[in-house]
Design a protein around this motif. Structure first.
Motif, PDB file in Angstrom:
ATOM      1  N   TYR A 180       0.827  -1.213   0.000  1.00  6.89           N
ATOM      2  CA  TYR A 180       0.000   0.000   0.000  1.00  6.89           C
ATOM      3  C   TYR A 180       0.857   1.256   0.000  1.00  6.89           C
ATOM      4  O   TYR A 180       0.370   2.331  -0.329  1.00  6.89           O
ATOM      5  CB  TYR A 180      -0.906   0.034   1.231  1.00  6.89           C
ATOM      6  CG  TYR A 180      -1.917  -1.084   1.306  1.00  6.89           C
ATOM      7  CD1 TYR A 180      -2.674  -1.464   0.206  1.00  6.89           C
ATOM      8  CD2 TYR A 180      -2.118  -1.769   2.495  1.00  6.89           C
ATOM      9  CE1 TYR A 180      -3.600  -2.487   0.285  1.00  6.89           C
ATOM     10  CE2 TYR A 180      -3.053  -2.797   2.582  1.00  6.89           C
ATOM     11  CZ  TYR A 180      -3.784  -3.145   1.472  1.00  6.89           C
ATOM     12  OH  TYR A 180      -4.699  -4.168   1.558  1.00  6.89           O
ATOM     13  N   TRP A 181       2.099   1.135   0.439  1.00  5.86           N
ATOM     14  CA  TRP A 181       3.014   2.273   0.521  1.00  5.86           C
ATOM     15  C   TRP A 181       4.290   1.958  -0.250  1.00  5.86           C
ATOM     16  O   TRP A 181       4.569   0.805  -0.549  1.00  5.86           O
ATOM     17  CB  TRP A 181       3.365   2.575   1.984  1.00  5.86           C
ATOM     18  CG  TRP A 181       2.187   3.013   2.784  1.00  5.86           C
ATOM     19  CD1 TRP A 181       1.671   4.282   2.860  1.00  5.86           C
ATOM     20  CD2 TRP A 181       1.352   2.207   3.609  1.00  5.86           C
ATOM     21  NE1 TRP A 181       0.567   4.293   3.686  1.00  5.86           N
ATOM     22  CE2 TRP A 181       0.347   3.031   4.160  1.00  5.86           C
ATOM     23  CE3 TRP A 181       1.343   0.850   3.944  1.00  5.86           C
ATOM     24  CZ2 TRP A 181      -0.628   2.562   5.025  1.00  5.86           C
ATOM     25  CZ3 TRP A 181       0.375   0.375   4.800  1.00  5.86           C
ATOM     26  CH2 TRP A 181      -0.598   1.232   5.331  1.00  5.86           C
ATOM     27  N   ALA A 182       5.071   2.977  -0.550  1.00  2.69           N
ATOM     28  CA  ALA A 182       6.315   2.802  -1.303  1.00  2.69           C
ATOM     29  C   ALA A 182       7.222   1.766  -0.628  1.00  2.69           C
ATOM     30  O   ALA A 182       7.786   0.895  -1.287  1.00  2.69           O
ATOM     31  CB  ALA A 182       7.034   4.138  -1.445  1.00  2.69           C
ATOM     32  N   HIS A 216      -0.245  -9.548  12.632  1.00  4.23           N
ATOM     33  CA  HIS A 216       0.783  -9.065  11.718  1.00  4.23           C
ATOM     34  C   HIS A 216       0.932  -7.565  11.911  1.00  4.23           C
ATOM     35  O   HIS A 216      -0.030  -6.855  12.204  1.00  4.23           O
ATOM     36  CB  HIS A 216       0.469  -9.413  10.263  1.00  4.23           C
ATOM     37  CG  HIS A 216      -0.831  -8.912   9.739  1.00  4.23           C
ATOM     38  ND1 HIS A 216      -2.050  -9.473  10.099  1.00  4.23           N
ATOM     39  CD2 HIS A 216      -1.111  -7.913   8.886  1.00  4.23           C
ATOM     40  CE1 HIS A 216      -3.020  -8.828   9.468  1.00  4.23           C
ATOM     41  NE2 HIS A 216      -2.472  -7.872   8.726  1.00  4.23           N
ATOM     42  N   ILE A 217       2.149  -7.115  11.766  1.00  2.00           N
ATOM     43  CA  ILE A 217       2.471  -5.707  11.986  1.00  2.00           C
ATOM     44  C   ILE A 217       3.057  -5.154  10.699  1.00  2.00           C
ATOM     45  O   ILE A 217       3.974  -5.729  10.115  1.00  2.00           O
ATOM     46  CB  ILE A 217       3.430  -5.555  13.173  1.00  2.00           C
ATOM     47  CG1 ILE A 217       2.741  -6.081  14.437  1.00  2.00           C
ATOM     48  CG2 ILE A 217       3.868  -4.107  13.327  1.00  2.00           C
ATOM     49  CD1 ILE A 217       3.593  -6.110  15.666  1.00  2.00           C
ATOM     50  N   HIS A 218       2.505  -4.023  10.274  1.00  2.00           N
ATOM     51  CA  HIS A 218       2.970  -3.336   9.072  1.00  2.00           C
ATOM     52  C   HIS A 218       3.984  -2.272   9.475  1.00  2.00           C
ATOM     53  O   HIS A 218       3.748  -1.508  10.418  1.00  2.00           O
ATOM     54  CB  HIS A 218       1.809  -2.636   8.359  1.00  2.00           C
ATOM     55  CG  HIS A 218       0.709  -3.547   7.941  1.00  2.00           C
ATOM     56  ND1 HIS A 218       0.650  -4.120   6.696  1.00  2.00           N
ATOM     57  CD2 HIS A 218      -0.390  -3.984   8.607  1.00  2.00           C
ATOM     58  CE1 HIS A 218      -0.432  -4.869   6.608  1.00  2.00           C
ATOM     59  NE2 HIS A 218      -1.083  -4.801   7.762  1.00  2.00           N
ATOM     60  N   ILE A 219       5.070  -2.204   8.734  1.00  2.20           N
ATOM     61  CA  ILE A 219       6.032  -1.116   8.858  1.00  2.20           C
ATOM     62  C   ILE A 219       6.059  -0.466   7.488  1.00  2.20           C
ATOM     63  O   ILE A 219       6.303  -1.137   6.479  1.00  2.20           O
ATOM     64  CB  ILE A 219       7.432  -1.641   9.224  1.00  2.20           C
ATOM     65  CG1 ILE A 219       7.397  -2.395  10.547  1.00  2.20           C
ATOM     66  CG2 ILE A 219       8.447  -0.492   9.267  1.00  2.20           C
ATOM     67  CD1 ILE A 219       8.645  -3.194  10.849  1.00  2.20           C
ATOM     68  N   HIS A 220       5.777   0.833   7.453  1.00  2.42           N
ATOM     69  CA  HIS A 220       5.730   1.472   6.141  1.00  2.42           C
ATOM     70  C   HIS A 220       6.300   2.873   6.156  1.00  2.42           C
ATOM     71  O   HIS A 220       6.431   3.499   7.201  1.00  2.42           O
ATOM     72  CB  HIS A 220       4.305   1.449   5.577  1.00  2.42           C
ATOM     73  CG  HIS A 220       3.302   2.239   6.356  1.00  2.42           C
ATOM     74  ND1 HIS A 220       3.064   3.576   6.106  1.00  2.42           N
ATOM     75  CD2 HIS A 220       2.472   1.895   7.343  1.00  2.42           C
ATOM     76  CE1 HIS A 220       2.131   3.997   6.908  1.00  2.42           C
ATOM     77  NE2 HIS A 220       1.745   3.002   7.686  1.00  2.42           N
ATOM     78  N   SER A 221       6.618   3.332   4.952  1.00  2.00           N
ATOM     79  CA  SER A 221       7.145   4.671   4.768  1.00  2.00           C
ATOM     80  C   SER A 221       6.886   5.086   3.329  1.00  2.00           C
ATOM     81  O   SER A 221       6.767   4.241   2.441  1.00  2.00           O
ATOM     82  CB  SER A 221       8.653   4.691   5.042  1.00  2.00           C
ATOM     83  OG  SER A 221       9.152   6.008   4.993  1.00  2.00           O
ATOM     84  N   GLY A 222       6.794   6.378   3.131  1.00  2.00           N
ATOM     85  CA  GLY A 222       6.625   6.909   1.791  1.00  2.00           C
ATOM     86  C   GLY A 222       5.160   7.048   1.408  1.00  2.00           C
ATOM     87  O   GLY A 222       4.265   6.734   2.186  1.00  2.00           O
ATOM     88  N   PRO A 223       4.941   7.527   0.190  1.00  2.11           N
ATOM     89  CA  PRO A 223       3.569   7.748  -0.263  1.00  2.11           C
ATOM     90  C   PRO A 223       2.801   6.459  -0.449  1.00  2.11           C
ATOM     91  O   PRO A 223       3.377   5.403  -0.697  1.00  2.11           O
ATOM     92  CB  PRO A 223       3.758   8.468  -1.608  1.00  2.11           C
ATOM     93  CG  PRO A 223       5.117   8.099  -2.060  1.00  2.11           C
ATOM     94  CD  PRO A 223       5.933   7.863  -0.830  1.00  2.11           C
ATOM     95  N   ARG A 224       1.497   6.583  -0.328  1.00  2.00           N
ATOM     96  CA  ARG A 224       0.608   5.435  -0.558  1.00  2.00           C
ATOM     97  C   ARG A 224       0.575   5.139  -2.053  1.00  2.00           C
ATOM     98  O   ARG A 224       0.498   6.053  -2.878  1.00  2.00           O
ATOM     99  CB  ARG A 224      -0.796   5.757  -0.051  1.00  2.00           C
ATOM    100  CG  ARG A 224      -1.695   4.548  -0.130  1.00  2.00           C
ATOM    101  CD  ARG A 224      -2.979   4.771   0.616  1.00  2.00           C
ATOM    102  NE  ARG A 224      -3.872   3.696   0.258  1.00  2.00           N
ATOM    103  CZ  ARG A 224      -4.353   2.810   1.119  1.00  2.00           C
ATOM    104  NH1 ARG A 224      -4.077   2.923   2.380  1.00  2.00           N
ATOM    105  NH2 ARG A 224      -5.138   1.838   0.715  1.00  2.00           N
TER     106      ARG A 224
END
Length: 113
Positions: free
Chosen positions: A39-41, A103-111
């Motif tokens: 979902y994210w970059a 579950h754990i999401h780690i995200h960064s950046g634009p969707r």
């Protein structure tokens, strides 16, 4: 990979078949990989290999697994933050949880669109 229609992608597909994933970390208790439909970059998912339904079902019997899960989340989130300047960490519950496995999401950046 065929579209998945079950309710525990992690137990059914990811954990038994890590070679089909872009794995970031794997040990005897935890698997972390780049999301198969990000979902994210930058979008990494961290899961315990032992089935735990969600964050709200963790019990004292899960202590070792939960501790290891959060150690891995902390390490990967720090790496994402250092690389991209920011990171978010989240988990979903109830109807927001498509796969009924903690579950754990780690995200960064634009969707991604």
């Amino acid at each position: 990979m065929q579209p998945y229609t079950g309710d525990d992608f992690y137990c059914d597909i990811a954990i038994p078949n890590p070679t089909h994933l872009n794995v970031v970390h794997e040990d005897d208790q935890v698997l972390a990989f780049h999301h198969t439909r990000p979902y994210w970059a930058t979008h990494i998912v961290v899961v315990p290999k032992r089935h735990i339904a969600s964050l709200t079902t963790v019990t004292a019997a899960d202590e070792s697994t939960a501790r290891r899960l959060f150690e891995v989340v902390q390490t990967i989130a720090a790496r994402v933050e250092q690389t991209h300047g920011a990171a978010a960490v989240l988990t979903n519950l109830g109807n927001y949880q498509d796969s009924k496995h903690l579950h754990i999401h780690i995200h960064s950046g634009p969707r991604n669109t």
